[in-house]
Design a protein around this motif. Structure first.
Motif, PDB file in Angstrom:
ATOM      1  N   ALA A 459       3.164   0.035  -5.729  1.00 14.77           N
ATOM      2  CA  ALA A 459       2.597  -0.612  -4.544  1.00 14.77           C
ATOM      3  C   ALA A 459       1.137  -1.014  -4.781  1.00 14.77           C
ATOM      4  O   ALA A 459       0.705  -2.112  -4.395  1.00 14.77           O
ATOM      5  N   ALA A 460       0.373  -0.136  -5.447  1.00 16.11           N
ATOM      6  CA  ALA A 460      -1.028  -0.457  -5.740  1.00 16.11           C
ATOM      7  C   ALA A 460      -1.121  -1.688  -6.632  1.00 16.11           C
ATOM      8  O   ALA A 460      -1.964  -2.578  -6.416  1.00 16.11           O
ATOM      9  N   GLY A 461      -0.247  -1.770  -7.624  1.00 17.41           N
ATOM     10  CA  GLY A 461      -0.249  -2.931  -8.509  1.00 17.41           C
ATOM     11  C   GLY A 461       0.098  -4.212  -7.786  1.00 17.41           C
ATOM     12  O   GLY A 461      -0.553  -5.255  -7.982  1.00 17.41           O
ATOM     13  N   LEU A 462       1.114  -4.158  -6.925  1.00 15.12           N
ATOM     14  CA  LEU A 462       1.544  -5.364  -6.208  1.00 15.12           C
ATOM     15  C   LEU A 462       0.494  -5.830  -5.204  1.00 15.12           C
ATOM     16  O   LEU A 462       0.442  -7.030  -4.864  1.00 15.12           O
ATOM     17  N   CYS A 463      -0.363  -4.923  -4.741  1.00 13.55           N
ATOM     18  CA  CYS A 463      -1.406  -5.315  -3.797  1.00 13.55           C
ATOM     19  C   CYS A 463      -2.465  -6.214  -4.443  1.00 13.55           C
ATOM     20  O   CYS A 463      -3.221  -6.889  -3.727  1.00 13.55           O
ATOM     21  N   PHE A 464      -2.530  -6.225  -5.772  1.00 11.03           N
ATOM     22  CA  PHE A 464      -3.455  -7.134  -6.445  1.00 11.03           C
ATOM     23  C   PHE A 464      -3.039  -8.595  -6.237  1.00 11.03           C
ATOM     24  O   PHE A 464      -3.830  -9.505  -6.453  1.00 11.03           O
ATOM     25  N   ILE A 465      -1.780  -8.811  -5.837  1.00 11.13           N
ATOM     26  CA  ILE A 465      -1.293 -10.173  -5.590  1.00 11.13           C
ATOM     27  C   ILE A 465      -1.900 -10.749  -4.306  1.00 11.13           C
ATOM     28  O   ILE A 465      -2.046 -11.966  -4.151  1.00 11.13           O
ATOM     29  N   ILE A 466      -2.269  -9.849  -3.374  1.00  8.06           N
ATOM     30  CA  ILE A 466      -2.890 -10.314  -2.127  1.00  8.06           C
ATOM     31  C   ILE A 466      -4.179 -11.063  -2.468  1.00  8.06           C
ATOM     32  O   ILE A 466      -4.963 -10.609  -3.302  1.00  8.06           O
ATOM     33  N   PRO A 467      -4.431 -12.216  -1.857  1.00  9.84           N
ATOM     34  CA  PRO A 467      -5.660 -12.970  -2.163  1.00  9.84           C
ATOM     35  C   PRO A 467      -6.910 -12.111  -1.998  1.00  9.84           C
ATOM     36  O   PRO A 467      -7.020 -11.326  -1.046  1.00  9.84           O
ATOM     37  N   GLU A 468      -7.836 -12.244  -2.938  1.00 10.06           N
ATOM     38  CA  GLU A 468      -9.014 -11.383  -2.969  1.00 10.06           C
ATOM     39  C   GLU A 468      -9.880 -11.539  -1.729  1.00 10.06           C
ATOM     40  O   GLU A 468     -10.537 -10.588  -1.296  1.00 10.06           O
ATOM     41  N   GLU A 469      -9.870 -12.735  -1.136  1.00  5.92           N
ATOM     42  CA  GLU A 469     -10.708 -12.946   0.050  1.00  5.92           C
ATOM     43  C   GLU A 469     -10.148 -12.256   1.290  1.00  5.92           C
ATOM     44  O   GLU A 469     -10.842 -12.077   2.295  1.00  5.92           O
ATOM     45  N   LEU A 476      -5.934  -1.975   0.698  1.00  8.28           N
ATOM     46  CA  LEU A 476      -4.594  -1.483   0.359  1.00  8.28           C
ATOM     47  C   LEU A 476      -4.527  -0.949  -1.063  1.00  8.28           C
ATOM     48  O   LEU A 476      -3.823   0.040  -1.332  1.00  8.28           O
ATOM     49  N   ILE A 477      -5.242  -1.587  -1.986  1.00 11.09           N
ATOM     50  CA  ILE A 477      -5.281  -1.070  -3.355  1.00 11.09           C
ATOM     51  C   ILE A 477      -5.848   0.349  -3.359  1.00 11.09           C
ATOM     52  O   ILE A 477      -5.272   1.274  -3.965  1.00 11.09           O
ATOM     53  N   ALA A 478      -6.993   0.522  -2.670  1.00  9.96           N
ATOM     54  CA  ALA A 478      -7.602   1.858  -2.607  1.00  9.96           C
ATOM     55  C   ALA A 478      -6.664   2.849  -1.912  1.00  9.96           C
ATOM     56  O   ALA A 478      -6.510   3.998  -2.366  1.00  9.96           O
ATOM     57  N   PHE A 479      -6.008   2.420  -0.839  1.00  7.69           N
ATOM     58  CA  PHE A 479      -5.116   3.318  -0.103  1.00  7.69           C
ATOM     59  C   PHE A 479      -3.986   3.842  -0.985  1.00  7.69           C
ATOM     60  O   PHE A 479      -3.712   5.057  -1.016  1.00  7.69           O
ATOM     61  N   PHE A 480      -3.330   2.955  -1.709  1.00  5.35           N
ATOM     62  CA  PHE A 480      -2.199   3.400  -2.533  1.00  5.35           C
ATOM     63  C   PHE A 480      -2.660   4.201  -3.754  1.00  5.35           C
ATOM     64  O   PHE A 480      -1.939   5.106  -4.206  1.00  5.35           O
ATOM     65  N   ILE A 481      -3.840   3.913  -4.270  1.00  2.00           N
ATOM     66  CA  ILE A 481      -4.370   4.739  -5.358  1.00  2.00           C
ATOM     67  C   ILE A 481      -4.685   6.148  -4.843  1.00  2.00           C
ATOM     68  O   ILE A 481      -4.397   7.148  -5.508  1.00  2.00           O
ATOM     69  N   VAL A 541      -1.795  -6.183 -12.100  1.00  2.00           N
ATOM     70  CA  VAL A 541      -0.415  -6.093 -11.588  1.00  2.00           C
ATOM     71  C   VAL A 541       0.530  -5.576 -12.667  1.00  2.00           C
ATOM     72  O   VAL A 541       1.278  -4.603 -12.467  1.00  2.00           O
ATOM     73  N   GLY A 542       0.491  -6.193 -13.828  1.00  2.00           N
ATOM     74  CA  GLY A 542       1.378  -5.784 -14.911  1.00  2.00           C
ATOM     75  C   GLY A 542       1.074  -4.385 -15.414  1.00  2.00           C
ATOM     76  O   GLY A 542       1.989  -3.600 -15.715  1.00  2.00           O
ATOM     77  N   ALA A 543      -0.230  -4.030 -15.507  1.00  2.00           N
ATOM     78  CA  ALA A 543      -0.608  -2.708 -16.013  1.00  2.00           C
ATOM     79  C   ALA A 543      -0.103  -1.606 -15.083  1.00  2.00           C
ATOM     80  O   ALA A 543       0.465  -0.596 -15.530  1.00  2.00           O
ATOM     81  N   PHE A 544      -0.296  -1.784 -13.775  1.00  2.00           N
ATOM     82  CA  PHE A 544       0.146  -0.758 -12.825  1.00  2.00           C
ATOM     83  C   PHE A 544       1.667  -0.661 -12.775  1.00  2.00           C
ATOM     84  O   PHE A 544       2.229   0.430 -12.684  1.00  2.00           O
ATOM     85  N   CYS A 545       2.353  -1.784 -12.833  1.00  2.00           N
ATOM     86  CA  CYS A 545       3.825  -1.761 -12.824  1.00  2.00           C
ATOM     87  C   CYS A 545       4.366  -1.102 -14.082  1.00  2.00           C
ATOM     88  O   CYS A 545       5.381  -0.384 -14.048  1.00  2.00           O
ATOM     89  N   PHE A 546       3.684  -1.312 -15.209  1.00  2.00           N
ATOM     90  CA  PHE A 546       4.083  -0.674 -16.466  1.00  2.00           C
ATOM     91  C   PHE A 546       4.034   0.846 -16.332  1.00  2.00           C
ATOM     92  O   PHE A 546       4.981   1.554 -16.705  1.00  2.00           O
ATOM     93  N   TYR A 547       2.950   1.365 -15.768  1.00  2.00           N
ATOM     94  CA  TYR A 547       2.839   2.817 -15.614  1.00  2.00           C
ATOM     95  C   TYR A 547       3.773   3.353 -14.533  1.00  2.00           C
ATOM     96  O   TYR A 547       4.225   4.508 -14.612  1.00  2.00           O
TER      97      TYR A 547
END
Length: 631
Positions: A459-469, A476-481, A541-547
């Motif tokens: 979930a943390a990895g997929l949240c990187f897909i959300i637009p940065e702005e 959400l990235i911080a929450f799932f981490i 995204v790819g790094a987090f999904c890999f782990y």
């Protein structure tokens, strides 16, 4: 001859020949009891008390001979009472030789199991403070990664960044783990042999103290790398010894909770490191030097206090120093009776071990990690739990959380604040394991937490897909981490070092723990070196999904190859690891897994699971059942 102790490394038998047979009748007959379970191939999964079935007269004669041989003749009567209690722990109430004070102490082992001597708590907590050095260093380098590469002309982000610089940063960060896995872990065996547990811990604390101070004064990345190599020598020998030392000193009922103080202090060190990162954030160009050098602080009490702790009684027994072993146990137990009981019980089980292990040197002990079946199974199990700690992905956060949060769009201060939040969650959620690790067990905690770590990391990895702005992006990235850390801390956080310190027989405990810690830190080095490059190649995204995928793989390995060890004495675990790997894996696949599916998916409350282990005679765990049943 029945009393010969064969050196397996020097015989012509293969490990397969040692696998044959389920019982060792000659040894059991000689000692006046029933046939003993083979500690190489326990096909019936029986867990046996080595004193079970011995007539009282024979037992008292054995104890008298032991007391004379060990120079403990003045304690013969006490040792005989202790042997009676160890022979049948649930029946201590019927032992007429015990007075009411002694019986009350034995009841309190169950009803008030945390009521232990201050020497025990002081020993475990002081030595585990050494783990804070490791945690603090991880987070010190985490924050320093934002500055030192630019100061030393090897920036890995922004202007001037290159693949070469990325590899340099990874190698410098991996320095302690390279040195630990390649050298520091492996010298713990000879250090323990000659200087004992306390001497080895003192040696490692000296390296952890002065090397981190040196890192703060380094003038180029090469010097920084060398100071971190020296730190790794201390880290490796310390991490290979402290959990063993704690495990050997603790009673079985609370061993997991106390040995996991290693992880507690590692998490506390991580938290303090993030605090230090924030405290020196605005001090200017020397900030990263203070972030690295401040990790010396927890090493100071370790250097000063370690010789105020009692030496491991099992180490004294291994060296034949029975009187000193008894003195140590008297400091680590509430009454002399409990010390005498544990002394004779440990001696009886070590005699059993000697019948299959014999004598060996460092090289043969290492080879026997893979050739003696009972030891080989412990080697496999410890390898799995240690490898899983790196596969789960926790150290991509511990090493590089500031970098990850910057990739998510945070500024330097925001990245440090988010990393502080991670450290706080990691520390707070480690506390429940003090109680759950000996209640639910090591294996159960791992099997529960790994699926949850997998989905939170995904979930943390997929949240990187959300637009940065979008404001939800970083939040959400911080929450799932943070949620990932909350699942890690009570499971894969405390279990690997606790588990690995338990599973090896005394004869192979140092080299076995060296193997386990070297496995963990070698893969930590690989992770540290490769993650910056992985991040550039796969993107977050790819790094987090890999782990996340590696978490699922680790779960399968744990399910098949990691037996439960909770509330068993270190000596009773010989019988657990005598069960063939195929027998254990087959039970999990074809009995435990269908039962779980029927009970929790199909909701069949009547589903019953046949236990894997069968208990021959009373063991220490049965005392818990007996006393609680009467309470």
């Amino acid at each position: 001859m029945a009393d010969e102790k064969p050196n397996i490394a020097q015989t012509d038998k293969s490990s397969d020949e040692y696998d044959k047979g389920g019982y060792d009748g000659a040894v059991g007959a000689e000692r006046g009891r029933q046939e003993s379970v083979s500690l190489n191939r326990n096909v019936t999964a029986r867990i046996q008390n080595p004193l079970a079935g011995i007539p009282r007269a024979t037992l008292f004669k054995n104890v008298e001979d032991f007391a004379t041989e060990a120079g403990l003749s003045e304690h013969t009567a006490l040792l005989q009472k202790g042997a009676l209690v160890a022979q049948d722990p649930p029946a201590f109430e019927q032992v007429e030789l015990l007075d009411e004070v002694e019986k009350d102490a034995l009841r309190n082992e169950v009803l008030h199991k945390w009521r232990q001597p201050w020497s025990l708590y002081f020993t475990v907590i002081l030595c585990s403070i050494g783990a804070a050095v490791q945690g603090w260093d991880q987070t010190g380098s985490n924050g320093a990664n934002l500055s030192w590469p630019k100061d030393f002309g090897v920036p890995d982000t922004g202007d001037g960044a290159s693949d070469y610089n990325t590899w340099i940063v990874g190698v410098v960060n991996a320095g302690p783990y390279i040195a630990s896995a390649g050298f520091g872990c492996w010298i713990s065996d000879p250090l323990n042999y000659y200087f004992g547990r306390r001497g080895t811990i003192f040696f490692s604390a000296i390296f952890c103290l002065f090397s981190v101070i040196g890192s703060g004064f380094s003038q180029n990345w090469q010097q920084l790398f060398m100071t971190r190599i020296l730190l790794g020598i201390g880290m490796g020998s310390k991490a290979s010894t402290v959990p063993i030392y704690a495990a050997e000193n603790c009673p079985a009922a609370i061993r997991g909770g106390l040995v996991m103080s290693w992880q507690m202090w590692t998490a506390f060190g991580i938290f303090l490191g993030f605090c230090a990162n924030l405290a020196v954030y605005d001090v200017g160009p020397i900030a990263w030097r203070l972030q690295l050098g401040s990790a010396f602080i927890p090493a100071v009490p370790l250097v000063i206090g370690v010789y105020f702790c009692p030496e491991s009684p099992r180490w004294y027994l291994k060296k034949g120093q029975y009187q000193k072993a008894f003195q140590s146990l008297c400091r680590l137990r509430n009454t002399p009776l409990q010390a005498a009981r544990d002394l004779y019980y440990i001696h009886a089980q070590l005699t059993e071990e000697a019948d299959i292990i014999g004598k060996s040197n460092y090289v043969t002990r290492f080879i026997e990690l893979f050739t003696i079946p009972r030891v080989r199974r412990a080697t496999l199990a410890s390898f799995v739990v240690m490898l899983a700690q790196q596969m789960c992905g926790i150290n991509i956060i511990a090493f590089y959380s500031s970098t990850v949060f910057k990739e998510a769009g945070a500024g330097d201060l925001q990245a440090l604040l988010a990393s502080f939040g991670f450290g706080l969650v990691n520390f707070v959620f480690a506390w429940p394991a003090v109680w759950t690790i000996d209640t639910y067990g090591r294996r159960a905690l791992l099997i529960f937490t790994f699926p949850n770590m997998a989905w939170t990391l995904l979930a943390a990895g997929l949240c990187f897909i959300i637009p940065e702005e979008n404001r939800a992006h970083l939040g959400l990235i911080a929450f799932f981490i943070f949620l990932f850390a909350a699942f890690y801390s009570p499971g894969e956080g405390p279990v690997p070092f606790t588990y690995s310190a338990e599973v090896f027989p005394l004869s192979h405990r140092e080299v076995g723990m060296s193997w386990a810690v070297a496995t963990c830190l070698f893969w930590a080095a690989v992770l540290s070196i490769t993650f910056p490059r992985l991040l550039r190649a796969f993107h977050p995204v790819g790094a987090f999904c890999f782990y996340a995928g590696l978490n699922v793989t680790a779960l399968a390995l744990i399910f098949l190859f990691v037996p439960e060890t909770k509330q068993r004495t270190l000596e009773e675990l010989d019988y657990v690891f005598a069960v063939p790997t195929r027998t254990h894996a087959s039970y999990q696949l074809f009995k435990a897994l269908p039962w779980w599916f029927n009970r929790y998916v199909r909701r069949r409350k009547g589903a019953r699971l046949e236990p894997l282990y069968q208990f021959d005679g009373a063991t220490a765990h049965d005392q818990v059942v007996a006393v609680k049943g009467k309470a």
